[in-house]
Structure formats: structure tokens, C-alpha cells
Design a protein around this motif. Structure first.
Motif, mmCIF file in Angstrom:
data_model
loop_
_atom_site.group_PDB
_atom_site.id
_atom_site.type_symbol
_atom_site.label_atom_id
_atom_site.label_comp_id
_atom_site.label_asym_id
_atom_site.label_seq_id
_atom_site.Cartn_x
_atom_site.Cartn_y
_atom_site.Cartn_z
ATOM 1 N N ASP A 4 0.872 -1.100 0.172
ATOM 2 C CA ASP A 4 -0.072 0.012 -0.155
ATOM 3 C C ASP A 4 0.763 1.384 -0.105
ATOM 4 O O ASP A 4 0.571 2.318 -0.801
ATOM 5 C CB ASP A 4 -1.029 -0.017 1.199
ATOM 6 N N GLU A 5 1.778 1.348 0.758
ATOM 7 C CA GLU A 5 2.746 2.494 0.878
ATOM 8 C C GLU A 5 3.887 2.669 -0.273
ATOM 9 O O GLU A 5 4.270 3.623 -0.303
ATOM 10 C CB GLU A 5 3.337 2.333 2.159
ATOM 11 N N SER A 6 3.731 1.567 -1.057
ATOM 12 C CA SER A 6 4.783 1.891 -2.255
ATOM 13 C C SER A 6 4.271 1.268 -3.717
ATOM 14 O O SER A 6 4.702 0.757 -4.422
ATOM 15 C CB SER A 6 6.066 0.869 -2.078
ATOM 16 N N LYS A 7 2.660 1.618 -3.651
ATOM 17 C CA LYS A 7 2.202 1.136 -5.070
ATOM 18 C C LYS A 7 2.666 2.185 -6.052
ATOM 19 O O LYS A 7 2.297 3.352 -5.965
ATOM 20 C CB LYS A 7 0.730 0.921 -4.704
ATOM 21 N N ASP A 8 3.107 1.706 -7.125
ATOM 22 C CA ASP A 8 3.373 2.443 -8.442
ATOM 23 C C ASP A 8 2.265 2.076 -9.541
ATOM 24 O O ASP A 8 2.536 2.883 -10.594
ATOM 25 C CB ASP A 8 4.716 2.161 -9.023
ATOM 26 N N THR A 9 1.402 1.146 -9.295
ATOM 27 C CA THR A 9 0.610 0.910 -10.449
ATOM 28 C C THR A 9 -0.998 1.112 -9.990
ATOM 29 O O THR A 9 -1.328 0.874 -8.834
ATOM 30 C CB THR A 9 0.733 -0.670 -10.616
ATOM 31 N N LYS A 10 -1.669 1.752 -10.835
ATOM 32 C CA LYS A 10 -3.247 1.964 -10.340
ATOM 33 C C LYS A 10 -3.997 1.279 -11.514
ATOM 34 O O LYS A 10 -3.792 0.932 -12.587
ATOM 35 C CB LYS A 10 -3.504 3.513 -10.677
ATOM 36 N N LEU A 11 -5.149 0.573 -10.644
ATOM 37 C CA LEU A 11 -6.128 -0.182 -11.540
ATOM 38 C C LEU A 11 -7.242 0.707 -11.760
ATOM 39 O O LEU A 11 -7.877 1.613 -10.986
ATOM 40 C CB LEU A 11 -6.683 -1.332 -10.584
ATOM 41 N N TYR A 12 -7.650 0.482 -13.070
ATOM 42 C CA TYR A 12 -8.800 1.297 -13.663
ATOM 43 C C TYR A 12 -9.976 0.393 -13.984
ATOM 44 O O TYR A 12 -9.805 -0.341 -14.977
ATOM 45 C CB TYR A 12 -8.521 2.153 -14.844
ATOM 46 N N GLN A 13 -11.025 0.340 -13.049
ATOM 47 C CA GLN A 13 -12.305 -0.744 -13.429
ATOM 48 C C GLN A 13 -12.899 -0.111 -14.684
ATOM 49 O O GLN A 13 -13.157 1.204 -15.054
ATOM 50 C CB GLN A 13 -12.916 -0.676 -12.401
ATOM 51 N N GLY A 14 -13.216 -0.951 -15.766
ATOM 52 C CA GLY A 14 -14.247 -0.484 -16.698
ATOM 53 C C GLY A 14 -13.448 -0.104 -17.887
ATOM 54 O O GLY A 14 -13.603 0.705 -18.894
#
Length: 266
Positions: free
Chosen positions: A211-221
Motif C-alpha cells: 500500500d505504501e509503495s504502489k506504483d501501479t493504479k487499477l482502472y475498472q471498466g
């Protein structure tokens, strides 16, 4: 005459280059596909005269003849593709360097990695499981499957990967967090087909994004499209064709020169 074999090596190299370009063009609409490029190295040289350190000889440079070219690698470019809106709640696009983790039903290897977020629901009684188009289960951060009861509504995936749904009482229930991993050298991954990759010694072990080092985002849809650029591939294809033609012309010219030499004795 070395020119015959040198030009032949150039033609062989451009054939492989054309194969790579063709594969890129064929996958221009493949979800999450990452384009490849062919790398080349020159071959050994014959030193006909070596450089001399004696200033009186006046030979500050070598006289060397090369022996052509050879392909040495096909590297994969993991740049992000564009995001295409689908409005399908089970479609997920990645923005960043991460990969989804799925369970391999054959068990060899046990886990596979993909950028293809075109997920589906596999129904077993009253339980739905999040799977890939091939039916491979998508894993959560605790290496478990993500299951949704058929009575739940408002299936949702956050940017951090948390999967939630609304139960019959109207309460939001957390169903798990989609596992996203990174590799210190993603180019070392081995392509397995079906948009899957497997780890190798050169890729390193997968590192789970916290959680503190997430470089990737997820986009639903949304879905990530291929990063192949048609214009760039067309230019590379024309260059490969011209290089192939000029190498074939070198072979014809060398053959004509040999015929001329043979005709001198007549």
C-alpha cells in the motif's frame, strides 16, 4: 569473396527483423500486448594489417574486414498502452509497471503474469470467481481466489486493487485485494502466449506492491490496448525491406564481379 557471405548474413538478419515486425503488427489489437524489437551485433573481423605504434611507419589505423551481422536478442518494450473504456465491471486496466498474477492450472509454472485485465466471472453454484478469458483464477495478495456471491451487487474495484461488493443487507463487503507485482527486470520475463509471462532467473522474483509503495493504479471498466504504434512499425518494415533489397543487390554485384574475373581468361 567475403561479400557473398556478408550480404547473406544481412538478409538472414532482416528476415528475423521482419518476423518481429510482423508479430507486432498482428498484435496491434491484442489487449496488454508489448511490442518487440530485434537487436543486432556485427561479426568477427579479419585484420589484414594491424595498427603500428611506430611513428615512422605511418600506420595509425587498422585494415580490417567484417564478416556481416547476426541477431542477438528480441527485447520487449513495456511502455504503457492507451486505456480504452469498456464500462464492463470485470475489465481492469493497469497504469504503471505492475502485472496481474494468475494461477496456472497445469502447475508448471505455478503462477503466470499478465497485463491483460479482460477478466470474467466463472460461476460455480452460488459463487462467482474472478478469472481470465482462459479460465485461470486471478489471485489476491494472500494468494487466494476472489469470490463473489451471486446475491451481491455493485461489484467494484478500487485504484489500489481492493475488490468490494454490496451484500443483501446493503453493507459493503471487502472480498480481497488483487495482487499486483513488479520485476526488477521485466525484459527478462519469458512470453508464454495467451498474453501470459513466466518468471526467469533474469527477471528476478516478483515483488508484491504494498500500500505504501504502489506504483501501479487499477482502472475498472477500462482495458489497456497494445503499445504498438502502426506508423513506427510501418517505417521499420520499409527500412527492413530496403536493407534486404540492398543486401540481395550486394550478392548480385559480387556474382557479376566473379563472372567478370572468370571471363578474363577467355
Amino acid at each position: 569473396m567475403r561479400a557473398l557471405w556478408t550480404a547473406a548474413s544481412g538478409m538472414r538478419a532482416q528476415q528475423l527483423n521482419m518476423d518481429t515486425i510482423s508479430n507486432n503488427l498482428a498484435n496491434v489489437n491484442t489487449t496488454g500486448f508489448k511490442k518487440q524489437k530485434t537487436e543486432f551485433k556485427d561479426l568477427l573481423y579479419t585484420s589484414m594489417k594491424s595498427v603500428s605504434n611506430d611513428p615512422e611507419l605511418g600506420e595509425p589505423v587498422n585494415l580490417q574486414i567484417g564478416h556481416g551481422v547476426r541477431p542477438v536478442a528480441t527485447s520487449r518494450l513495456f511502455t504503457n498502452g492507451n486505456l480504452e473504456k469498456t464500462e464492463n465491471p470485470t475489465d481492469v486496466a493497469l497504469e504503471g509497471p505492475g502485472f496481474f498474477v494468475v494461477e496456472n492450472p497445469t502447475g508448471n509454472p505455478e503462477q503466470l503474469f499478465t497485463r491483460d485485465g479482460n477478466f470474467k466471472f466463472s460461476v460455480d453454484g452460488d459463487v462467482m470467481t474472478l478469472v481470465t478469458s482462459q479460465g485461470y483464477t486471478v489471485l489476491s495478495t494472500d494468494d487466494d481466489v476472489i469470490e463473489v456471491e451471486s446475491t451481491m451487487r455493485n461489484f467494484s474495484i478500487s485504484e489500489g486493487g481492493m475488490v468490494t461488493a454490496q451484500d443483501e443487507a446493503g453493507e459493503i463487503v471487502e472480498l480481497g485485494e488483487i495482487q499486483i507485482v513488479q520485476f526488477i527486470n521485466p525484459e527478462g520475463l519469458q512470453a508464454m502466449g495467451n498474453n501470459f509471462f513466466s518468471l526467469t532467473a533474469n527477471s528476478g522474483e516478483p515483488v508484491i506492491e504494498e500500500d505504501e509503495s504502489k506504483d501501479t493504479k487499477l482502472y475498472q471498466g477500462f482495458l489497456e490496448t497494445s503499445n504498438v504504434q502502426l506508423v513506427d512499425e510501418m517505417v521499420r518494415m520499409i527500412m527492413a525491406q530496403r536493407a534486404y533489397e540492398i543486401n540481395s543487390k550486394s550478392i548480385q554485384t559480387a556474382d557479376d564481379m566473379m563472372q567478370t574475373v572468370n571471363s578474363l581468361k577467355r
